[in-house]
Design a protein around this motif. Structure first.
Motif, mmCIF file in Angstrom:
data_model
loop_
_atom_site.group_PDB
_atom_site.id
_atom_site.type_symbol
_atom_site.label_atom_id
_atom_site.label_comp_id
_atom_site.label_asym_id
_atom_site.label_seq_id
_atom_site.Cartn_x
_atom_site.Cartn_y
_atom_site.Cartn_z
ATOM 1 N N HIS A 1 -6.645 -10.339 -1.860
ATOM 2 C CA HIS A 1 -6.328 -9.004 -1.331
ATOM 3 C C HIS A 1 -7.590 -8.165 -1.126
ATOM 4 N N HIS B 1 4.891 -4.958 -1.056
ATOM 5 C CA HIS B 1 4.014 -5.980 -1.649
ATOM 6 C C HIS B 1 3.562 -5.564 -3.046
ATOM 7 N N SER C 1 -5.049 -14.029 -6.331
ATOM 8 C CA SER C 1 -4.381 -12.982 -5.557
ATOM 9 C C SER C 1 -5.276 -11.742 -5.467
ATOM 10 N N PHE D 1 6.478 -6.232 -5.326
ATOM 11 C CA PHE D 1 6.543 -7.679 -5.523
ATOM 12 C C PHE D 1 5.512 -8.120 -6.580
ATOM 13 N N HIS D 2 4.292 -7.587 -6.499
ATOM 14 C CA HIS D 2 3.248 -7.944 -7.476
ATOM 15 C C HIS D 2 3.663 -7.565 -8.896
ATOM 16 N N ASP E 1 -4.340 -17.833 -2.040
ATOM 17 C CA ASP E 1 -3.281 -17.068 -2.711
ATOM 18 C C ASP E 1 -2.039 -17.947 -2.916
HETATM 19 ZN ZN LIG Z 1 -0.075 -10.468 -2.896
#
Ligand SMILES: [Zn+2]
Length: 364
Positions: free
Chosen positions: A188, A333, A184, A336-337, A205
């Motif tokens: 990113h 996001h 991930s 969420f991470h 990912d």
């Molecule tokens: Zn992500």
């Protein structure tokens, strides 16, 4: 004569111009290349348009060197990168602690469950024993804290020597989590390089997330069903096949588009929540032990973390409420991470409880 003179002057001027042009070009090649600028959402090519509520600070088709350096600068992916890079470092630290620790598998993470599992037993020990010599035949032995308290007992030394609970399932979980978090982080960091990179890194990912989910199942199932090899084989095979199917499905280019954001989230959630079946089975098998209650509690915490993370991911809040305000910090996001890392840590504690349960009952 005059014509010749004019011609000579013209030639001289042209030569001077060429020299000065050469000098300018040489200076230009020496001058450091300017850093590419951040662009707005509407300037992005179609394949990089993912979230219309994040309006600015995009890196668009940057050279790789600049993308690597962007790890240390502010843009709308900085905190997406760092939230999972820090998570990766946390799990790397846990792996190091587990490899070097003598009894405390999981290092500092093991402290989270010891109190809840051990407290009633500690009270019982205080009221019933006066020496460190303890009865190993009762179910009291199921607790590893108790083993440490009575470390001086020769019975316990012999017991621990005979009890070699495999640690490799725990390391599979750590390796799976680290794989997901580093995939991930790299995705990113590098996806805005080109259309090809964008597709490759988002596929990487999703593969990382699937690997993490499958590897999470291994350790608790291995420990909780050590006396039920058929059930263990069935659950481990099912989740591995499901994981492979999810990876194959998500490698389809059309499914990585923003339109399928909810579909991807539900697919991962379904994979995670299929763990309810072995969890209920384990609860029935180990009914009455304190370990199973503590392990299930941590798994419920994990489910809440993952479901909350997925809800932010799908709904794209808070940026939906105020587009442009959360471009750099605070968008869905990133939230969420953080929930993904918290969920993985809660699952890690549940796994340690399952390991402890297995260590306390070496025979079936
Ligand atoms: Zn992500």
């Amino acid at each position: 004569m005059s014509w010749h003179r004019h011609r000579k002057v013209a030639i001289k001027a042209a030569e001077d111009g060429a020299v000065s042009e050469k000098t300018t070009t040489a200076t230009a090649t020496k001058r450091p290349r300017p850093r590419p600028r951040l662009v707005r959402y509407e300037e992005l090519p179609e394949y990089l348009k993912d979230n219309e509520f994040i309006l600015d600070h995009y890196r668009c088709e940057w050279p790789l060197k600049d993308l690597f350096l962007s790890l240390f600068s502010l843009h709308n992916e900085t905190f997406n990168i760092w939230t999972h890079l820090i998570g990766f470092l946390l799990f790397a630290g846990l792996t190091a602690a587990s490899l070097t620790g003598k009894t405390d598998l999981g290092g500092p993470l093991s402290k989270f469950y010891r109190v809840s599992v051990s407290l009633p037993l500690m009270m019982m020990i205080r009221s019933t024993t006066t020496t460190a010599e303890l009865n190993v035949s009762s179910n009291v032995v199921q607790d590893s804290q108790l083993m440490q308290i009575s470390h001086s007992s020769p019975h316990f030394e012999a017991f621990l020597d005979a009890n070699t609970t495999p640690k490799w399932p725990w390391f599979i979980f750590l390796a799976g989590s680290m794989t997901c978090l580093i995939c991930s982080t790299i995705s990113h960091l590098l996806f805005p390089h080109s259309k090809r990179f964008n597709f490759f890194f988002w596929s990487l990912d999703y593969t990382g997330i699937s690997i993490m989910i499958v590897s999470s199942f291994f350790a608790p199932i291995y420990y909780a069903f050590s006396c039920n090899p058929h059930a263990r084989l069935l659950y481990l095979t099912s989740i591995s096949v499901l994981g492979i199917l999810v990876i194959i499905t998500l490698l389809s280019p059309s499914l990585s588009s923003p339109r399928y954001r909810a579909f991807r989230a539900y697919l991962f959630l379904a994979m995670g929540f299929s763990g309810v079946i072995p969890a209920v089975h384990a609860l029935v098998l180990h009914w009455g032990t304190r370990h199973i209650i503590v392990a299930i509690s941590y798994e419920i915490a994990m489910a809440i973390f993952y479901a909350s993370g997925a809800a932010f991911y799908v709904k794209r809040v808070p940026e939906r409420w105020s587009p442009g305000k959360f471009d750099i910090a605070g968008h869905s996001h990133q939230i969420f991470h953080v929930f993904v890392v918290l969920g993985a840590l809660a699952h890690g504690v549940a796994t340690l409880v399952a390991f402890d349960l297995r260590r306390g009952s070496p025979t079936c």
